[in-house]
Design an enzyme around this catalytic site. Structure first.
Site, mmCIF file in Angstrom:
data_model
loop_
_atom_site.group_PDB
_atom_site.id
_atom_site.type_symbol
_atom_site.label_atom_id
_atom_site.label_comp_id
_atom_site.label_asym_id
_atom_site.label_seq_id
_atom_site.Cartn_x
_atom_site.Cartn_y
_atom_site.Cartn_z
ATOM 1 N N ARG A 142 6.110 9.520 1.124
ATOM 2 C CA ARG A 142 6.495 7.851 1.640
ATOM 3 C C ARG A 142 7.674 7.837 2.732
ATOM 4 O O ARG A 142 7.803 7.187 3.551
ATOM 5 C CB ARG A 142 6.926 6.936 0.510
ATOM 6 N N VAL A 177 10.326 13.286 -3.760
ATOM 7 C CA VAL A 177 11.471 14.148 -2.862
ATOM 8 C C VAL A 177 11.860 13.126 -1.647
ATOM 9 O O VAL A 177 11.120 12.485 -1.060
ATOM 10 C CB VAL A 177 10.793 15.353 -2.161
ATOM 11 N N GLN A 193 -6.106 18.450 4.694
ATOM 12 C CA GLN A 193 -6.278 18.032 3.079
ATOM 13 C C GLN A 193 -7.624 17.433 3.219
ATOM 14 O O GLN A 193 -8.164 16.476 3.864
ATOM 15 C CB GLN A 193 -5.336 17.007 2.801
ATOM 16 N N LYS A 207 -4.401 20.690 -4.839
ATOM 17 C CA LYS A 207 -3.408 19.663 -4.927
ATOM 18 C C LYS A 207 -3.529 18.681 -5.868
ATOM 19 O O LYS A 207 -4.628 18.176 -6.232
ATOM 20 C CB LYS A 207 -3.250 18.905 -3.683
ATOM 21 N N ASP A 222 5.126 18.294 -4.187
ATOM 22 C CA ASP A 222 5.737 16.837 -3.736
ATOM 23 C C ASP A 222 5.675 15.995 -4.914
ATOM 24 O O ASP A 222 5.530 16.305 -5.964
ATOM 25 C CB ASP A 222 4.924 16.415 -2.493
ATOM 26 N N SER A 247 1.802 18.227 -7.768
ATOM 27 C CA SER A 247 2.081 16.712 -7.162
ATOM 28 C C SER A 247 1.302 15.776 -8.286
ATOM 29 O O SER A 247 0.311 16.084 -8.955
ATOM 30 C CB SER A 247 0.967 16.836 -5.972
ATOM 31 N N PRO A 266 0.026 14.904 2.994
ATOM 32 C CA PRO A 266 -0.817 14.121 3.654
ATOM 33 C C PRO A 266 -0.914 12.411 3.233
ATOM 34 O O PRO A 266 -0.711 12.048 2.134
ATOM 35 C CB PRO A 266 -2.272 14.559 3.162
ATOM 36 N N ILE A 267 -0.925 11.703 4.272
ATOM 37 C CA ILE A 267 -0.742 10.413 4.060
ATOM 38 C C ILE A 267 -2.099 9.595 4.777
ATOM 39 O O ILE A 267 -2.127 9.482 6.093
ATOM 40 C CB ILE A 267 0.502 9.430 4.537
ATOM 41 N N THR A 321 -7.629 17.988 -2.458
ATOM 42 C CA THR A 321 -6.911 16.982 -3.623
ATOM 43 C C THR A 321 -7.751 16.641 -4.660
ATOM 44 O O THR A 321 -8.966 16.394 -4.594
ATOM 45 C CB THR A 321 -6.516 15.717 -2.745
ATOM 46 N N SER A 381 -4.589 14.176 6.336
ATOM 47 C CA SER A 381 -5.362 13.584 5.220
ATOM 48 C C SER A 381 -7.001 13.664 6.227
ATOM 49 O O SER A 381 -6.912 13.815 7.231
ATOM 50 C CB SER A 381 -4.864 12.361 5.122
ATOM 51 N N TYR A 390 -10.634 15.321 0.966
ATOM 52 C CA TYR A 390 -10.954 14.449 -0.108
ATOM 53 C C TYR A 390 -12.560 14.994 -0.063
ATOM 54 O O TYR A 390 -13.357 14.720 0.655
ATOM 55 C CB TYR A 390 -10.904 13.045 0.166
ATOM 56 N N TYR A 429 0.698 -1.103 0.054
ATOM 57 C CA TYR A 429 0.073 -0.138 -0.031
ATOM 58 C C TYR A 429 0.947 1.135 0.115
ATOM 59 O O TYR A 429 0.568 2.204 -0.831
ATOM 60 C CB TYR A 429 -1.018 0.158 1.158
HETATM 61 C C1 LIG Z 1 0.453 5.568 1.637
HETATM 62 C C2 LIG Z 1 0.002 7.056 0.940
HETATM 63 C C3 LIG Z 1 -1.102 7.498 1.293
HETATM 64 C C4 LIG Z 1 -1.534 8.591 0.840
HETATM 65 N N1 LIG Z 1 -2.785 9.421 1.208
HETATM 66 C C5 LIG Z 1 -2.929 10.564 0.578
HETATM 67 C C6 LIG Z 1 -4.192 11.373 1.177
HETATM 68 O O1 LIG Z 1 -5.107 10.950 1.914
HETATM 69 N N2 LIG Z 1 -4.592 12.258 0.585
HETATM 70 C C7 LIG Z 1 -3.594 12.982 -0.514
HETATM 71 O O2 LIG Z 1 -4.066 14.130 -0.776
HETATM 72 N N3 LIG Z 1 -2.580 12.207 -0.739
HETATM 73 C C8 LIG Z 1 -2.292 11.181 -0.250
HETATM 74 N N4 LIG Z 1 -0.959 10.756 -0.633
HETATM 75 C C9 LIG Z 1 -0.223 11.359 -1.356
HETATM 76 C C10 LIG Z 1 0.983 12.147 -0.861
HETATM 77 O O3 LIG Z 1 0.077 13.306 -0.324
HETATM 78 C C11 LIG Z 1 2.016 12.821 -1.921
HETATM 79 O O4 LIG Z 1 1.462 13.344 -2.762
HETATM 80 C C12 LIG Z 1 2.990 11.737 -2.182
HETATM 81 O O5 LIG Z 1 3.128 10.682 -1.142
HETATM 82 C C13 LIG Z 1 4.279 12.384 -2.720
HETATM 83 O O6 LIG Z 1 5.142 11.536 -3.126
HETATM 84 P P1 LIG Z 1 6.592 10.831 -2.398
HETATM 85 O O7 LIG Z 1 5.770 9.715 -1.564
HETATM 86 O O8 LIG Z 1 6.974 10.359 -3.672
HETATM 87 O O9 LIG Z 1 7.017 11.832 -1.587
HETATM 88 C C14 LIG Z 1 -0.596 9.407 -0.117
HETATM 89 C C15 LIG Z 1 0.661 8.777 -0.386
HETATM 90 C C16 LIG Z 1 0.966 7.846 0.242
HETATM 91 C C17 LIG Z 1 2.311 6.911 0.054
HETATM 92 O O1 LIG Z 2 -3.459 5.866 -1.078
HETATM 93 C C1 LIG Z 2 -3.692 7.127 -1.614
HETATM 94 O O2 LIG Z 2 -2.891 7.680 -1.996
HETATM 95 C C2 LIG Z 2 -4.908 7.678 -0.941
HETATM 96 O O3 LIG Z 2 -5.003 9.022 -1.048
HETATM 97 C C3 LIG Z 2 -6.140 6.891 -0.547
HETATM 98 C C4 LIG Z 2 -7.186 7.276 -1.134
HETATM 99 C C5 LIG Z 2 -8.419 6.420 -0.840
HETATM 100 C C6 LIG Z 2 -8.396 5.388 0.113
HETATM 101 C C7 LIG Z 2 -7.001 5.115 0.924
HETATM 102 C C8 LIG Z 2 -6.059 5.790 0.477
#
Ligand SMILES: Cc1cc2nc3c(=O)[nH]c(=O)nc-3n(C[C@H](O)[C@H](O)[C@H](O)COP(=O)(O)O)c2cc1C
Ligand SMILES: O=C(O)C(=O)c1ccccc1
Length: 386
Positions: free
Chosen positions: A338, A317, A151, A260, A314, A282, A98-99, A179, A129, A153, A45
Protein backbone atom coordinates in the site's frame (compact mmCIF):
# COMPACT_ATOMS: atom_id res chain seq x y z
CA UNK A 1 23.54 3.91 -5.70
CA UNK A 2 25.38 4.81 -2.52
CA UNK A 3 23.86 5.08 0.92
CA UNK A 4 20.18 5.84 0.87
CA UNK A 5 20.68 7.84 4.06
CA UNK A 6 22.15 10.50 1.79
CA UNK A 7 18.50 11.14 0.91
CA UNK A 8 18.07 12.37 4.46
CA UNK A 9 20.95 14.77 4.02
CA UNK A 10 19.46 16.15 0.80
CA UNK A 11 16.23 16.82 2.67
CA UNK A 12 18.06 18.44 5.61
CA UNK A 13 20.00 20.66 3.21
CA UNK A 14 16.82 21.68 1.38
CA UNK A 15 15.28 22.35 4.81
CA UNK A 16 18.13 24.73 5.68
CA UNK A 17 17.12 26.67 2.58
CA UNK A 18 13.56 26.77 3.88
CA UNK A 19 12.16 24.16 1.48
CA UNK A 20 9.49 21.80 2.71
CA UNK A 21 9.59 18.33 1.08
CA UNK A 22 7.05 17.94 -1.73
CA UNK A 23 5.73 14.66 -0.34
CA UNK A 24 4.95 13.49 3.22
CA UNK A 25 7.83 12.33 5.40
CA UNK A 26 5.77 10.16 7.75
CA UNK A 27 3.68 7.15 6.81
CA UNK A 28 0.61 8.43 8.64
CA UNK A 29 0.74 11.69 6.70
CA UNK A 30 1.25 9.76 3.44
CA UNK A 31 -1.89 7.76 4.16
CA UNK A 32 -3.90 10.88 5.09
CA UNK A 33 -2.90 12.74 1.95
CA UNK A 34 -3.51 9.70 -0.26
CA UNK A 35 -7.03 9.39 1.10
CA UNK A 36 -7.69 13.02 0.14
CA UNK A 37 -6.23 12.44 -3.33
CA UNK A 38 -8.25 9.29 -4.10
CA UNK A 39 -11.94 8.81 -4.86
CA UNK A 40 -13.81 7.04 -2.02
CA UNK A 41 -14.04 3.86 -4.12
CA UNK A 42 -10.33 3.79 -4.90
CA UNK A 43 -9.49 4.50 -1.27
CA UNK A 44 -11.67 1.67 0.02
CA UNK A 45 -10.18 -0.74 -2.53
CA UNK A 46 -6.55 0.09 -1.74
CA UNK A 47 -6.74 0.78 1.99
CA UNK A 48 -9.28 -1.88 2.87
CA UNK A 49 -8.97 -5.51 3.80
CA UNK A 50 -10.90 -8.63 4.72
CA UNK A 51 -13.61 -8.67 7.38
CA UNK A 52 -13.11 -6.09 10.12
CA UNK A 53 -9.45 -5.89 9.12
CA UNK A 54 -7.92 -7.48 12.21
CA UNK A 55 -5.32 -9.37 10.20
CA UNK A 56 -4.47 -6.18 8.38
CA UNK A 57 -3.91 -4.40 11.72
CA UNK A 58 -2.05 -7.40 13.15
CA UNK A 59 0.37 -7.30 10.22
CA UNK A 60 1.45 -3.83 11.28
CA UNK A 61 1.23 -4.18 15.05
CA UNK A 62 3.32 -7.35 15.08
CA UNK A 63 6.38 -5.36 14.04
CA UNK A 64 6.11 -3.64 17.44
CA UNK A 65 6.70 -6.99 19.18
CA UNK A 66 10.23 -7.12 17.83
CA UNK A 67 13.16 -4.85 18.66
CA UNK A 68 16.64 -4.41 17.22
CA UNK A 69 19.58 -4.63 19.63
CA UNK A 70 22.08 -1.77 19.10
CA UNK A 71 25.74 -2.76 18.73
CA UNK A 72 28.43 -0.13 19.16
CA UNK A 73 32.06 0.43 18.18
CA UNK A 74 31.62 -1.04 14.77
CA UNK A 75 30.48 2.17 13.09
CA UNK A 76 31.50 2.65 9.49
CA UNK A 77 30.62 4.95 6.62
CA UNK A 78 30.97 1.90 4.31
CA UNK A 79 27.44 0.62 4.18
CA UNK A 80 25.83 -1.75 1.75
CA UNK A 81 22.15 -2.63 1.43
CA UNK A 82 22.66 -4.87 -1.58
CA UNK A 83 21.35 -8.44 -1.74
CA UNK A 84 21.46 -11.27 -4.22
CA UNK A 85 18.11 -12.58 -5.42
CA UNK A 86 17.72 -15.41 -7.93
CA UNK A 87 21.20 -14.72 -9.29
CA UNK A 88 20.70 -10.94 -9.57
CA UNK A 89 22.59 -8.43 -7.46
CA UNK A 90 20.11 -5.79 -6.31
CA UNK A 91 21.13 -2.46 -4.75
CA UNK A 92 18.62 -2.86 -1.92
CA UNK A 93 16.53 -5.59 -0.25
CA UNK A 94 13.24 -3.84 -1.08
CA UNK A 95 10.63 -5.06 -3.58
CA UNK A 96 7.38 -3.58 -4.82
CA UNK A 97 4.69 -6.16 -4.10
CA UNK A 98 2.23 -6.79 -6.92
CA UNK A 99 -0.71 -4.38 -6.87
CA UNK A 100 -3.52 -5.22 -9.26
CA UNK A 101 -5.46 -2.33 -10.77
CA UNK A 102 -2.93 0.25 -9.57
CA UNK A 103 -3.96 2.27 -12.63
CA UNK A 104 -6.88 3.65 -10.64
CA UNK A 105 -4.38 5.29 -8.26
CA UNK A 106 -2.65 7.55 -10.78
CA UNK A 107 -3.97 10.59 -12.61
CA UNK A 108 -3.22 9.16 -16.08
CA UNK A 109 -4.48 5.64 -15.34
CA UNK A 110 -1.11 4.05 -16.14
CA UNK A 111 -0.11 3.10 -12.62
CA UNK A 112 1.80 0.04 -13.78
CA UNK A 113 4.01 2.19 -15.98
CA UNK A 114 4.57 4.62 -13.09
CA UNK A 115 5.61 1.65 -10.95
CA UNK A 116 7.91 0.30 -13.65
CA UNK A 117 9.57 3.70 -14.02
CA UNK A 118 10.06 3.92 -10.26
CA UNK A 119 11.73 0.49 -10.44
CA UNK A 120 14.05 1.80 -13.16
CA UNK A 121 14.86 4.92 -11.12
CA UNK A 122 15.58 3.19 -7.80
CA UNK A 123 16.71 -0.36 -8.61
CA UNK A 124 13.81 -1.65 -6.49
CA UNK A 125 12.22 -4.48 -8.51
CA UNK A 126 8.57 -4.42 -9.40
CA UNK A 127 6.58 -7.61 -9.09
CA UNK A 128 4.15 -6.97 -11.93
CA UNK A 129 0.60 -8.13 -11.19
CA UNK A 130 -1.38 -10.22 -13.65
CA UNK A 131 -4.10 -7.56 -13.27
CA UNK A 132 -2.76 -4.52 -15.11
CA UNK A 133 -4.06 -1.81 -17.39
CA UNK A 134 -1.10 -2.17 -19.75
CA UNK A 135 0.14 -5.52 -21.09
CA UNK A 136 3.11 -7.07 -19.30
CA UNK A 137 5.41 -6.50 -22.32
CA UNK A 138 4.76 -2.73 -22.20
CA UNK A 139 5.29 -2.71 -18.43
CA UNK A 140 8.55 -4.68 -18.78
CA UNK A 141 9.91 -2.19 -21.30
CA UNK A 142 9.72 0.64 -18.70
CA UNK A 143 11.80 -1.11 -16.03
CA UNK A 144 15.20 -0.12 -17.39
CA UNK A 145 18.06 -2.18 -16.00
CA UNK A 146 16.12 -3.26 -12.93
CA UNK A 147 15.08 -6.93 -13.04
CA UNK A 148 11.34 -7.45 -12.84
CA UNK A 149 9.27 -10.38 -11.60
CA UNK A 150 5.86 -11.49 -12.89
CA UNK A 151 3.06 -12.37 -10.50
CA UNK A 152 0.69 -15.03 -11.79
CA UNK A 153 -2.94 -15.40 -10.88
CA UNK A 154 -3.26 -18.88 -12.27
CA UNK A 155 -6.35 -19.18 -14.50
CA UNK A 156 -8.45 -22.34 -14.55
CA UNK A 157 -7.63 -22.74 -18.25
CA UNK A 158 -4.14 -24.31 -18.23
CA UNK A 159 -3.29 -23.14 -21.73
CA UNK A 160 -4.01 -19.53 -20.80
CA UNK A 161 -1.76 -19.99 -17.76
CA UNK A 162 0.97 -21.40 -19.97
CA UNK A 163 0.62 -18.53 -22.40
CA UNK A 164 0.87 -15.88 -19.66
CA UNK A 165 3.98 -17.50 -18.21
CA UNK A 166 5.59 -17.89 -21.64
CA UNK A 167 4.95 -14.23 -22.42
CA UNK A 168 6.45 -13.19 -19.08
CA UNK A 169 9.55 -15.19 -19.87
CA UNK A 170 9.80 -13.68 -23.39
CA UNK A 171 9.26 -10.16 -22.00
CA UNK A 172 12.31 -10.54 -19.74
CA UNK A 173 10.80 -11.09 -16.30
CA UNK A 174 13.24 -13.00 -14.09
CA UNK A 175 10.92 -15.04 -11.88
CA UNK A 176 7.31 -16.18 -11.73
CA UNK A 177 5.57 -15.41 -8.44
CA UNK A 178 2.47 -17.57 -8.11
CA UNK A 179 -0.08 -16.15 -5.69
CA UNK A 180 -1.82 -18.96 -3.82
CA UNK A 181 -4.21 -17.09 -1.54
CA UNK A 182 -6.42 -15.37 -4.12
CA UNK A 183 -8.05 -17.94 -6.37
CA UNK A 184 -11.23 -16.34 -5.06
CA UNK A 185 -11.42 -12.82 -3.61
CA UNK A 186 -11.93 -12.63 0.13
CA UNK A 187 -14.78 -11.08 2.10
CA UNK A 188 -14.13 -7.34 1.79
CA UNK A 189 -16.91 -5.26 3.33
CA UNK A 190 -15.48 -1.94 2.12
CA UNK A 191 -15.48 -3.03 -1.52
CA UNK A 192 -18.95 -4.48 -1.14
CA UNK A 193 -20.19 -1.19 0.34
CA UNK A 194 -18.83 0.88 -2.53
CA UNK A 195 -19.83 -1.68 -5.23
CA UNK A 196 -16.31 -1.31 -6.55
CA UNK A 197 -15.64 -4.53 -8.35
CA UNK A 198 -17.39 -3.92 -11.69
CA UNK A 199 -15.36 -0.74 -12.13
CA UNK A 200 -12.12 -2.51 -11.22
CA UNK A 201 -12.65 -5.44 -13.55
CA UNK A 202 -12.92 -3.28 -16.63
CA UNK A 203 -9.51 -1.79 -15.89
CA UNK A 204 -7.15 -4.62 -15.18
CA UNK A 205 -7.52 -7.15 -17.96
CA UNK A 206 -4.89 -6.02 -20.47
CA UNK A 207 -2.86 -9.20 -20.01
CA UNK A 208 -5.86 -11.34 -20.87
CA UNK A 209 -7.28 -9.19 -23.66
CA UNK A 210 -3.86 -9.13 -25.34
CA UNK A 211 -3.35 -12.85 -24.93
CA UNK A 212 -3.78 -14.98 -28.07
CA UNK A 213 -4.91 -18.07 -26.17
CA UNK A 214 -7.43 -16.13 -24.07
CA UNK A 215 -8.73 -14.44 -27.23
CA UNK A 216 -9.10 -17.80 -28.93
CA UNK A 217 -11.62 -18.75 -26.20
CA UNK A 218 -13.94 -15.84 -27.13
CA UNK A 219 -16.67 -15.74 -29.76
CA UNK A 220 -15.84 -12.08 -30.51
CA UNK A 221 -12.73 -9.97 -29.75
CA UNK A 222 -12.84 -8.00 -26.45
CA UNK A 223 -13.13 -4.61 -28.19
CA UNK A 224 -16.23 -5.81 -30.05
CA UNK A 225 -17.89 -7.49 -27.08
CA UNK A 226 -16.21 -6.41 -23.83
CA UNK A 227 -19.06 -7.73 -21.67
CA UNK A 228 -18.60 -11.32 -22.82
CA UNK A 229 -14.82 -11.01 -22.58
CA UNK A 230 -15.06 -9.83 -18.97
CA UNK A 231 -17.43 -12.69 -18.20
CA UNK A 232 -15.02 -15.20 -19.78
CA UNK A 233 -12.23 -13.75 -17.64
CA UNK A 234 -14.32 -13.92 -14.45
CA UNK A 235 -15.12 -17.56 -15.16
CA UNK A 236 -11.46 -18.54 -15.53
CA UNK A 237 -9.82 -16.08 -13.09
CA UNK A 238 -8.68 -18.31 -10.26
CA UNK A 239 -7.64 -21.92 -10.23
CA UNK A 240 -7.70 -23.36 -6.68
CA UNK A 241 -4.19 -24.80 -6.72
CA UNK A 242 -3.22 -27.98 -4.88
CA UNK A 243 -0.01 -29.91 -4.30
CA UNK A 244 -0.77 -31.93 -7.43
CA UNK A 245 -0.47 -28.78 -9.55
CA UNK A 246 3.08 -27.93 -8.50
CA UNK A 247 4.87 -30.20 -10.96
CA UNK A 248 2.77 -28.76 -13.80
CA UNK A 249 3.47 -25.17 -12.68
CA UNK A 250 7.16 -25.98 -12.44
CA UNK A 251 7.08 -27.42 -15.97
CA UNK A 252 5.76 -24.16 -17.45
CA UNK A 253 9.05 -22.29 -17.13
CA UNK A 254 12.78 -22.44 -16.56
CA UNK A 255 12.54 -19.26 -14.49
CA UNK A 256 12.60 -19.46 -10.71
CA UNK A 257 9.12 -20.18 -9.33
CA UNK A 258 8.14 -18.43 -6.08
CA UNK A 259 5.01 -19.23 -4.08
CA UNK A 260 3.29 -16.20 -2.54
CA UNK A 261 1.12 -16.64 0.52
CA UNK A 262 2.96 -19.46 2.28
CA UNK A 263 2.85 -18.97 6.06
CA UNK A 264 3.23 -22.46 7.58
CA UNK A 265 6.67 -24.04 7.86
CA UNK A 266 5.35 -27.45 6.72
CA UNK A 267 3.96 -25.88 3.54
CA UNK A 268 7.30 -24.15 2.93
CA UNK A 269 9.27 -27.38 3.43
CA UNK A 270 7.04 -29.42 1.16
CA UNK A 271 7.03 -26.76 -1.57
CA UNK A 272 10.82 -26.64 -1.57
CA UNK A 273 11.00 -30.45 -1.62
CA UNK A 274 8.80 -30.35 -4.71
CA UNK A 275 11.11 -28.04 -6.60
CA UNK A 276 9.98 -24.49 -5.85
CA UNK A 277 12.74 -21.84 -5.81
CA UNK A 278 11.35 -19.25 -3.42
CA UNK A 279 8.88 -18.89 -0.56
CA UNK A 280 7.03 -15.60 -0.20
CA UNK A 281 5.56 -15.23 3.28
CA UNK A 282 2.52 -12.98 2.99
CA UNK A 283 -1.02 -12.56 4.23
CA UNK A 284 -1.84 -10.46 1.17
CA UNK A 285 -1.80 -7.40 3.41
CA UNK A 286 -4.82 -8.77 5.30
CA UNK A 287 -7.01 -8.38 2.20
CA UNK A 288 -7.93 -12.01 1.76
CA UNK A 289 -8.57 -13.59 5.15
CA UNK A 290 -9.38 -12.05 8.51
CA UNK A 291 -8.69 -13.34 12.01
CA UNK A 292 -5.24 -14.61 11.12
CA UNK A 293 -1.76 -14.15 12.46
CA UNK A 294 0.65 -11.53 11.18
CA UNK A 295 2.97 -12.42 8.32
CA UNK A 296 6.08 -11.23 10.18
CA UNK A 297 5.27 -13.67 13.01
CA UNK A 298 5.24 -16.53 10.48
CA UNK A 299 8.67 -15.66 9.16
CA UNK A 300 11.07 -17.16 11.75
CA UNK A 301 9.58 -20.67 11.52
CA UNK A 302 9.48 -20.59 7.72
CA UNK A 303 13.11 -19.43 7.64
CA UNK A 304 14.07 -22.30 9.93
CA UNK A 305 12.13 -24.82 7.83
CA UNK A 306 13.85 -23.85 4.55
CA UNK A 307 17.28 -22.52 5.56
CA UNK A 308 18.78 -22.66 2.07
CA UNK A 309 15.86 -21.24 0.09
CA UNK A 310 15.12 -17.65 -0.87
CA UNK A 311 12.44 -16.29 1.45
CA UNK A 312 10.54 -13.07 0.79
CA UNK A 313 8.11 -11.28 3.09
CA UNK A 314 5.41 -8.67 2.78
CA UNK A 315 2.34 -7.48 4.73
CA UNK A 316 2.47 -4.54 7.10
CA UNK A 317 5.87 -3.12 6.12
CA UNK A 318 5.67 0.65 6.48
CA UNK A 319 9.14 1.87 7.40
CA UNK A 320 12.85 1.27 7.19
CA UNK A 321 12.84 -0.25 10.65
CA UNK A 322 10.18 -2.76 9.54
CA UNK A 323 12.42 -3.74 6.62
CA UNK A 324 15.41 -4.20 8.94
CA UNK A 325 13.36 -6.36 11.31
CA UNK A 326 12.13 -8.56 8.47
CA UNK A 327 15.68 -9.05 7.22
CA UNK A 328 16.89 -9.96 10.70
CA UNK A 329 14.04 -12.44 11.11
CA UNK A 330 15.05 -14.25 7.95
CA UNK A 331 13.77 -12.52 4.82
CA UNK A 332 16.15 -12.22 1.86
CA UNK A 333 14.10 -9.34 0.48
CA UNK A 334 11.06 -7.43 1.70
CA UNK A 335 7.97 -6.29 -0.20
CA UNK A 336 5.98 -3.17 0.37
CA UNK A 337 2.43 -2.78 -0.95
CA UNK A 338 0.00 0.00 0.00
CA UNK A 339 2.65 2.66 0.77
CA UNK A 340 3.81 2.83 -2.83
CA UNK A 341 0.22 2.83 -4.13
CA UNK A 342 -0.31 5.90 -1.94
CA UNK A 343 2.87 7.42 -3.39
CA UNK A 344 1.47 6.75 -6.87
CA UNK A 345 -1.73 8.58 -5.95
CA UNK A 346 0.19 11.64 -4.75
CA UNK A 347 2.75 11.93 -7.51
CA UNK A 348 2.89 9.03 -9.98
CA UNK A 349 6.46 7.85 -10.51
CA UNK A 350 7.89 10.69 -8.36
CA UNK A 351 5.57 9.83 -5.50
CA UNK A 352 6.53 6.16 -5.62
CA UNK A 353 10.25 6.99 -5.79
CA UNK A 354 9.83 9.26 -2.76
CA UNK A 355 8.14 6.51 -0.74
CA UNK A 356 10.79 3.92 -1.63
CA UNK A 357 13.69 6.27 -0.97
CA UNK A 358 12.29 7.28 2.41
CA UNK A 359 11.98 3.67 3.51
CA UNK A 360 15.47 2.90 2.23
CA UNK A 361 17.00 5.99 3.83
CA UNK A 362 15.56 5.07 7.20
CA UNK A 363 16.80 1.48 6.87
CA UNK A 364 20.25 2.66 5.85
CA UNK A 365 20.59 5.07 8.77
CA UNK A 366 19.19 2.57 11.25
CA UNK A 367 21.67 -0.07 10.11
CA UNK A 368 24.46 2.54 10.32
CA UNK A 369 23.57 3.80 13.80
CA UNK A 370 22.90 0.36 15.30
CA UNK A 371 26.06 -1.28 13.96
CA UNK A 372 24.67 -3.57 11.24
CA UNK A 373 26.18 -1.96 8.15
CA UNK A 374 25.33 -4.72 5.66
CA UNK A 375 22.38 -7.05 5.16
CA UNK A 376 24.32 -10.23 6.10
CA UNK A 377 25.10 -8.56 9.47
CA UNK A 378 21.40 -8.82 10.31
CA UNK A 379 20.48 -12.19 11.81
CA UNK A 380 18.15 -13.46 14.53
CA UNK A 381 20.71 -12.52 17.23
CA UNK A 382 20.05 -8.86 16.31
CA UNK A 383 16.42 -9.19 17.41
CA UNK A 384 14.62 -9.44 20.73
CA UNK A 385 10.98 -10.45 21.10
CA UNK A 386 9.40 -7.74 23.27
C1 LIG B 1 -4.70 -2.54 -3.96
C2 LIG B 1 -3.97 -3.84 -3.83
C3 LIG B 1 -3.99 -4.75 -4.89
C4 LIG B 1 -3.28 -5.94 -4.79
N1 LIG B 1 -3.23 -6.77 -5.88
C5 LIG B 1 -2.47 -7.88 -5.81
C6 LIG B 1 -2.27 -8.67 -6.97
O1 LIG B 1 -2.74 -8.36 -8.05
N2 LIG B 1 -1.54 -9.80 -6.84
C7 LIG B 1 -0.99 -10.19 -5.63
O2 LIG B 1 -0.34 -11.23 -5.55
N3 LIG B 1 -1.13 -9.43 -4.54
C8 LIG B 1 -1.83 -8.28 -4.61
N4 LIG B 1 -1.94 -7.48 -3.51
C9 LIG B 1 -1.23 -7.86 -2.27
C10 LIG B 1 0.18 -7.27 -2.25
O3 LIG B 1 0.97 -7.88 -3.23
C11 LIG B 1 0.87 -7.45 -0.90
O4 LIG B 1 0.83 -8.81 -0.53
C12 LIG B 1 0.25 -6.60 0.21
O5 LIG B 1 -0.18 -5.34 -0.27
C13 LIG B 1 1.30 -6.39 1.29
O6 LIG B 1 0.76 -5.75 2.37
P1 LIG B 1 0.89 -4.16 2.63
O7 LIG B 1 -0.08 -3.49 1.73
O8 LIG B 1 0.50 -4.08 4.08
O9 LIG B 1 2.32 -3.74 2.38
C14 LIG B 1 -2.60 -6.27 -3.60
C15 LIG B 1 -2.59 -5.35 -2.54
C16 LIG B 1 -3.24 -4.14 -2.65
C17 LIG B 1 -3.17 -3.15 -1.51
O1 LIG C 1 -7.22 -6.70 -4.39
C1 LIG C 1 -6.35 -7.59 -4.37
O2 LIG C 1 -5.59 -7.73 -3.43
C2 LIG C 1 -6.22 -8.47 -5.52
O3 LIG C 1 -5.27 -9.18 -5.55
C3 LIG C 1 -7.28 -8.51 -6.57
C4 LIG C 1 -7.84 -9.73 -6.93
C5 LIG C 1 -8.86 -9.78 -7.89
C6 LIG C 1 -9.28 -8.61 -8.52
C7 LIG C 1 -8.71 -7.39 -8.17
C8 LIG C 1 -7.69 -7.35 -7.21
Amino acid sequence: MANFGDRQNEIYLAGLGGQVPAYPMSYDELERRAELAMSPGTWSYVAGGAGDERTQRANREAFDHWGLVPRMLRATTERDQSVELFGHRLPTPLLMSPIGVIGICTQDGHGDLATARAAAATGVPMIASTLTEDPMEVVAAEQGETPGFFQLYCPTDPEVAQSLVGRAEDAGYRAIVVTLDTWVTGWRPRDLSTANFPQLRGRCLANYFSDPVFRSRLAAPPDEDPGSAILAWAQMFGRPLGWDDLAWLRSLTDLPVVLKGICHPDDARRAVDEGVDGIYVSTHGGRQANGGIAAIDCLPAVREAVPDTTVLLDSGVRSGSDVVKALALGADAVGVGRPYAFGAALGGTDGIVHVLRNILAEADLLMAVDGYPTVPDLGPEAMRRL
